[in-house]
Scaffold this active site. Structure first.
Site, PDB file in Angstrom:
ATOM      1  N   VAL A   1      -0.676  -2.000  -4.655  1.00  0.00           N
ATOM      2  CA  VAL A   1      -0.288  -3.087  -5.544  1.00  0.00           C
ATOM      3  C   VAL A   1      -0.959  -4.365  -5.063  1.00  0.00           C
ATOM      4  CG1 VAL A   1       1.617  -4.394  -6.548  1.00  0.00           C
ATOM      5  CG2 VAL A   1       1.921  -1.970  -5.997  1.00  0.00           C
TER       6      VAL A   1
ATOM      7  N   ASP B   1      13.494   8.629  -7.479  1.00  0.00           N
ATOM      8  CA  ASP B   1      13.156   8.359  -6.080  1.00  0.00           C
ATOM      9  C   ASP B   1      13.761   7.025  -5.660  1.00  0.00           C
ATOM     10  OD1 ASP B   1      11.980   8.972  -3.623  1.00  0.00           O
ATOM     11  OD2 ASP B   1      10.139   7.893  -4.102  1.00  0.00           O
TER      12      ASP B   1
ATOM     13  N   GLU C   1      -0.042   6.882  -3.064  1.00  0.00           N
ATOM     14  CA  GLU C   1      -0.472   7.143  -4.424  1.00  0.00           C
ATOM     15  C   GLU C   1      -1.127   5.942  -5.099  1.00  0.00           C
ATOM     16  OE1 GLU C   1       2.930   7.680  -3.613  1.00  0.00           O
ATOM     17  OE2 GLU C   1       2.484   9.705  -2.934  1.00  0.00           O
ATOM     18  N   ALA C   2      -0.714   4.733  -4.716  1.00  0.00           N
ATOM     19  CA  ALA C   2      -1.214   3.542  -5.388  1.00  0.00           C
ATOM     20  C   ALA C   2      -1.093   2.341  -4.466  1.00  0.00           C
ATOM     21  CB  ALA C   2      -0.433   3.292  -6.680  1.00  0.00           C
TER      22      ALA C   2
ATOM     23  N   ASN D   1      12.690   0.539  -3.013  1.00  0.00           N
ATOM     24  CA  ASN D   1      12.068   0.237  -4.307  1.00  0.00           C
ATOM     25  C   ASN D   1      13.040  -0.507  -5.219  1.00  0.00           C
ATOM     26  OD1 ASN D   1      13.651   2.485  -5.041  1.00  0.00           O
ATOM     27  ND2 ASN D   1      11.883   3.865  -4.852  1.00  0.00           N
TER      28      ASN D   1
ATOM     29  N   ASP E   1       8.743   0.826  -9.058  1.00  0.00           N
ATOM     30  CA  ASP E   1       8.209   2.162  -8.729  1.00  0.00           C
ATOM     31  C   ASP E   1       8.870   3.241  -9.588  1.00  0.00           C
ATOM     32  OD1 ASP E   1       6.565   1.044  -6.854  1.00  0.00           O
ATOM     33  OD2 ASP E   1       7.884   1.453  -5.162  1.00  0.00           O
TER      34      ASP E   1
ATOM     35  N   GLU F   1       4.779  -7.981 -14.404  1.00  0.00           N
ATOM     36  CA  GLU F   1       5.324  -9.233 -13.907  1.00  0.00           C
ATOM     37  C   GLU F   1       5.423  -9.217 -12.384  1.00  0.00           C
ATOM     38  OE1 GLU F   1       9.599 -11.640 -14.278  1.00  0.00           O
ATOM     39  OE2 GLU F   1       9.313  -9.672 -15.225  1.00  0.00           O
TER      40      GLU F   1
ATOM     41  N   THR G   1       0.845  -1.187   0.000  1.00  0.00           N
ATOM     42  CA  THR G   1       0.000   0.000   0.000  1.00  0.00           C
ATOM     43  C   THR G   1       0.879   1.235   0.000  1.00  0.00           C
ATOM     44  OG1 THR G   1      -0.105   0.048   2.413  1.00  0.00           O
ATOM     45  CG2 THR G   1      -1.829  -1.175   1.263  1.00  0.00           C
ATOM     46  N   GLY G   2       0.347   2.308  -0.554  1.00  0.00           N
ATOM     47  CA  GLY G   2       1.083   3.557  -0.606  1.00  0.00           C
ATOM     48  C   GLY G   2       0.133   4.731  -0.688  1.00  0.00           C
TER      49      GLY G   2
END
Length: 293
Positions: A83, A223, A80-81, A228, A240, A180, A77-78
């Site tokens: 997964v 970033d 912005e998005a 990441n 990311d 992937e 979780t983040g």
């Protein structure tokens, strides 16, 4: 007046007694066009050729139209998005693959608390959209989400073709990127570099090689950090990438390059790697990007 005309007339869509009886005694599925199993039909046919990953598509990728997607929970979780882990397979066969579905948050969520610097140079030809994005209206935030998704998918495709270690980009559908899954066949995600303590010499070499390839293309991750970067079977994988930066065109491009170098080299140096020096790596990357003589 005829007796039957005294009854209240039915609307043209009203149900008669036979209709009501059929509805009450017949099992009607909630969704007539849903898949026989799983959560949705495969979205492969919803993407245009330019919204799918580079050819040739990997052999492991399930592209059959009869495939279905099954949700297996959230991987990450983040702000912005999020997964999600999904499996895409053809029912009744052994054709199945695991995918990571990155879904950018919808317009009611706060998007990209640090996006101002990255959005520099990403203005559109639509002044109304530019104003909405600048003012962070609901429409503008949704447009930003779309821009980030497209930017990340495009970056994944470009870097994959350059041989940079990134997940294979499967497709993009709206603000969802399917890529992937990096991990084990039973769905355990590969650890982040920050969680790894073995094989650091090889991982440092892989990372420098990847960053040099990016710099030669005039790019910086923007970033990059040990959080990441994934490590799977001794292989480093960069994730990311929505904020990837053109270090030539962006007014602050060199500073992004320097920051990436500082973040990762400092971590390796703290682990005792003898050649991990932030200034040395930054100088190398600036030279490869032709920012210095």
């Amino acid at each position: 007046m005829p007796k039957h005309s005294q009854h209240r007339r039915r609307g043209k869509h009203a149900l008669d007694a036979d209709d009501v009886e059929w509805l009450e005694t017949t099992a009607v599925p909630d969704t007539f066009d849903g898949p026989p199993e799983g959560d949705r039909w495969s979205t492969w046919d919803q993407s245009t050729p330019t919204e799918k990953g580079p050819r040739p598509h990997p052999d492991w990728l399930v592209t059959e139209l009869a495939a279905v997607d099954t949700e297996h929970g959230v991987l990450k979780t983040g702000k912005e998005a999020d997964v999600h882990l999904i499996s895409r397979g053809v029912p009744g066969t052994d054709r199945v693959c695991l995918l990571a579905a990155k879904r950018y948050r919808s317009s009611e969520h706060r998007l990209f608390h640090r996006d101002a610097g990255y959005l520099e140079g990403r203005r559109t030809h639509d002044n109304r959209m530019n104003r909405a994005m600048a003012n962070r209206t609901a429409f503008g935030r949704q447009a930003i989400a779309g821009q980030w998704a497209v930017a990340e998918f495009s970056a994944l495709c470009r870097l994959w073709e350059l041989g940079v270690p990134v997940p294979y980009p499967v497709q993009i559908v709206g603000t969802e990127i399917l890529q992937e899954f990096i991990g084990t066949p039973d769905g355990y995600a590969a650890p982040r570099l920050a969680q790894v303590s073995d094989g650091l010499d090889s991982l440092w070499e892989q990372l420098v090689a990847a960053m040099v390839t990016l710099a030669r293309e005039g790019l910086a991750h923007g970033d990059l950090s040990p959080y990441n970067l994934l490590v799977h079977d001794g292989r480093l994988v960069i994730i990311d990438l929505p904020q990837i930066v053109d270090v030539i065109a962006h007014p602050a491009g060199p500073s992004f390059l320097d920051r990436d170098a500082r973040n990762v080299a400092t971590w390796f140096a703290a682990k005792g790697h003898p050649t991990a020096a932030p200034d040395t790596l930054a100088t190398l990357l600036r030279h490869e990007a032709r920012l210095t003589d």
